[in-house]
Design a protein around this motif. Structure first.
Motif, short mmCIF file in Angstrom:
data_model
loop_
_atom_site.label_atom_id
_atom_site.label_comp_id
_atom_site.label_asym_id
_atom_site.label_seq_id
_atom_site.Cartn_x
_atom_site.Cartn_y
_atom_site.Cartn_z
N SER A 143 74.60 25.93 41.72
CA SER A 143 75.05 24.64 42.24
C SER A 143 76.32 24.17 41.57
CB SER A 143 73.93 23.61 42.05
OG SER A 143 74.33 22.33 42.49
N LEU A 144 76.40 24.30 40.25
CA LEU A 144 77.57 23.84 39.51
C LEU A 144 78.82 24.64 39.87
CD1 LEU A 144 75.88 23.38 36.02
CD2 LEU A 144 76.74 21.54 37.49
N LYS A 145 78.67 25.94 40.02
CA LYS A 145 79.82 26.78 40.36
C LYS A 145 80.34 26.46 41.76
CE LYS A 145 78.68 30.74 37.41
NZ LYS A 145 78.33 32.19 37.38
N ALA A 146 79.44 26.18 42.69
CA ALA A 146 79.86 25.83 44.05
C ALA A 146 80.74 24.58 44.03
CB ALA A 146 78.64 25.63 44.94
N LYS A 147 80.36 23.60 43.22
CA LYS A 147 81.15 22.37 43.13
C LYS A 147 82.47 22.61 42.41
CE LYS A 147 77.21 19.26 43.45
NZ LYS A 147 76.36 18.25 42.78
N ALA A 148 82.48 23.52 41.43
CA ALA A 148 83.72 23.85 40.75
C ALA A 148 84.71 24.49 41.71
CB ALA A 148 83.44 24.77 39.56
N ILE A 149 84.21 25.37 42.58
CA ILE A 149 85.06 26.00 43.58
C ILE A 149 85.63 24.95 44.54
CG2 ILE A 149 85.05 27.54 45.59
CD1 ILE A 149 83.02 29.27 44.08
N GLU A 150 84.78 24.01 44.95
CA GLU A 150 85.24 22.94 45.83
C GLU A 150 86.33 22.11 45.16
OE1 GLU A 150 84.64 22.32 48.87
OE2 GLU A 150 82.89 23.55 49.35
N ASP A 151 86.17 21.83 43.87
CA ASP A 151 87.20 21.08 43.14
C ASP A 151 88.51 21.85 43.15
OD1 ASP A 151 85.61 18.95 42.60
OD2 ASP A 151 85.66 19.15 40.42
N GLY A 152 88.42 23.16 42.91
CA GLY A 152 89.62 23.98 42.90
C GLY A 152 90.34 23.95 44.23
#
Length: 286
Positions: free
Chosen positions: A215-224
């Motif tokens: 879940s955290l990585k998916a949001k990090a990708i979205e931020d990028g």
């Protein structure tokens, strides 16, 4: 104290069994925002926002100026939200005592009407010590309902946020916000120790750590992607740039965040630099 199921010696196994028990209880509406009577979008001073979902003891409170005199403010755990079975069962317990309850959804955690995650407007979202939104809501609520008795509660990461906020407010918690009590569960008092436990091989890492990292990585990708600081190719971390926000003040290492195998590695690459900590250990201490 709660009665632990037989054989549930590991804390994560206890949590899994408790979740399954709650799923069998039909007193909450699983994955349904319709459980809550109202939702407010709260604008923040840093140009972002979060959702506050409220449940009243009776529908009469939706139509009357008079509000219940006691108001519980609930802060959920890491990557949870107001749709979780635990959040809704805590709310049910509160309204049985004729208390209004509001669940504060951390930024990027609230769910839309069709089950979609509603992302926030700035890089990052929240962390173990992120008390800004809770204190902002307390200030707004006090202005609107000056006579309410306020009670705070939270679980897991939310428990830590509640306790840290109370420490920061000191005596003003009573004088300025009329906070009359607080109760928390599973607060991560020693996060350095917790982080090492989650990183060790075993059921903790297989079930809990891996699910959170996904879940955290998916949001990090979205931020990028949303802030023009990377691309959405999950399989090629080498092409993802070290990220900076529009002011060029906040940095995070997206390739390293996506390569993280533990919560500690993710926090070191993503959370710590965004919020100005030296590294993950500095973040945990502060």
């Amino acid at each position: 104290p709660r009665n632990e199921p037989w054989g549930a010696a590991q804390s994560v196994l206890q949590g899994i069994l408790q979740v399954q028990k709650r799923k069998r209880d039909k007193s909450h509406e699983k994955n349904s925002r319709s459980f809550w009577d109202s939702r407010k979008r709260i604008e923040t001073d840093d140009g972002d926002w979060f959702h506050a979902d409220t449940k009243y003891p009776s529908t009469d409170n939706l139509q009357q100026e008079q509000q219940p005199s006691r108001h519980v403010i609930l802060v959920h755990g890491l990557e949870s939200n107001s749709n979780s079975s635990l959040s809704q069962q805590i709310a049910q317990a509160c309204i049985r005592e004729n208390m209004k309850v509001t669940c504060l959804n951390f930024r990027s955690c609230s769910m839309g009407d069709v089950g979609d995650v509603l992302l926030n407007d700035t890089p990052g979202a929240y962390h173990l010590g992120f008390t800004d939104d809770l204190k902002h809501f307390l200030k707004l609520n006090r202005a609107q309902f000056p006579n309410e008795e306020i009670y705070l509660t939270g679980f897991s990461l939310g428990a830590n946020v509640v306790l840290k906020a109370l420490g920061e407010l000191g005596t003003s918690a009573v004088s300025d916000y009329n906070i009359c009590g607080a109760a928390v569960a599973n607060a991560p008092f020693e996060q350095e120790r917790n982080a090492r436990a989650l990183a060790r091989p075993g059921i903790n890492r297989i079930i809990y750590t891996n699910a959170l990292l996904k879940s955290l990585k998916a949001k990090a990708i979205e931020d990028g992607e949303r802030f023009g600081i990377g691309n959405k190719n999950k399989n090629n971390a080498e092409t993802l740039m070290t990220a900076a926000d529009a002011t060029n003040k906040l940095l995070f290492d997206l390739p390293r965040a996506l390569a993280a195998k533990t919560i500690t590695e993710f926090d070191d690459a993503f959370i710590a630099p965004i919020y100005g900590f030296q590294d993950c250990w500095d973040y945990y201490k502060k």
